[in-house]
Design an enzyme around this catalytic site. Structure first.
Site, mmCIF file in Angstrom:
data_model
loop_
_atom_site.group_PDB
_atom_site.id
_atom_site.type_symbol
_atom_site.label_atom_id
_atom_site.label_comp_id
_atom_site.label_asym_id
_atom_site.label_seq_id
_atom_site.Cartn_x
_atom_site.Cartn_y
_atom_site.Cartn_z
ATOM 1 N N ILE A 20 0.814 -1.217 0.000
ATOM 2 C CA ILE A 20 0.000 0.000 0.000
ATOM 3 C C ILE A 20 0.853 1.275 0.000
ATOM 4 O O ILE A 20 0.334 2.358 -0.223
ATOM 5 C CB ILE A 20 -1.008 0.028 1.176
ATOM 6 C CG1 ILE A 20 -0.298 -0.014 2.520
ATOM 7 C CG2 ILE A 20 -2.025 -1.089 1.030
ATOM 8 C CD1 ILE A 20 -1.211 0.247 3.703
ATOM 9 N N HIS A 67 8.299 -11.646 5.404
ATOM 10 C CA HIS A 67 7.809 -11.208 4.104
ATOM 11 C C HIS A 67 8.975 -10.773 3.225
ATOM 12 O O HIS A 67 10.033 -10.386 3.710
ATOM 13 C CB HIS A 67 6.777 -10.081 4.233
ATOM 14 C CG HIS A 67 7.272 -8.860 4.928
ATOM 15 N ND1 HIS A 67 7.450 -8.775 6.295
ATOM 16 C CD2 HIS A 67 7.609 -7.636 4.430
ATOM 17 C CE1 HIS A 67 7.868 -7.572 6.617
ATOM 18 N NE2 HIS A 67 7.984 -6.859 5.505
ATOM 19 N N HIS A 96 9.868 -8.351 -0.169
ATOM 20 C CA HIS A 96 9.449 -7.277 -1.066
ATOM 21 C C HIS A 96 9.962 -7.631 -2.458
ATOM 22 O O HIS A 96 11.161 -7.898 -2.631
ATOM 23 C CB HIS A 96 10.072 -5.946 -0.650
ATOM 24 C CG HIS A 96 9.658 -5.479 0.705
ATOM 25 N ND1 HIS A 96 8.683 -4.527 0.890
ATOM 26 C CD2 HIS A 96 10.091 -5.826 1.932
ATOM 27 C CE1 HIS A 96 8.537 -4.299 2.186
ATOM 28 N NE2 HIS A 96 9.391 -5.085 2.843
#
Length: 114
Positions: A31, A100, A102
């Protein structure tokens, strides 16, 4: 974990713009993108960071990286190049304590990155 934002996204409690999903992982647009293409790739299993990986996670980590290849194709960045980033711990820049990666592309990346 009930208070983990990425767990909530994986469980569909929080909406996300999903680009890839299978039984083990989920990939969705960041986001706050840092590049024209910026996708987060997460395991559905809650793992706080790279520092908490265990021997049995080898297959999962390999699966994530192979999925990233497919996602790069889907995003159209596979030929021009892309960067895969994992932040681990406070000094590594990790802000969400759920493992996570990217996936960044669509522009020239600078070096050094930090």
């Amino acid at each position: 974990m009930s208070d983990c934002i990425f767990c909530k996204i994986a469980m569909k409690e929080i909406p996300a713009k999903v680009v890839y999903e299978d039984e083990h992982i989920l990939a969705f647009h960041d986001i706050q993108p840092a590049a024209p293409s910026h996708v987060l790739v997460i395991p559905k299993e809650h793992i706080p960071s790279m520092a908490q990986l265990e021997e049995h996670h080898k297959v999962l980590i390999g699966h994530i990286h192979l999925a990233i290849q497919d996602i790069a194709v889907k995003l159209g960045i596979h030929e021009t190049g892309y960067r895969i980033v994992n932040n681990c711990g406070e000094q590594g820049g990790q802000t969400v304590h759920h493992l996570h990666f990217h996936l960044l592309g669509g522009r020239h990346m600078q070096w050094p990155p930090g």
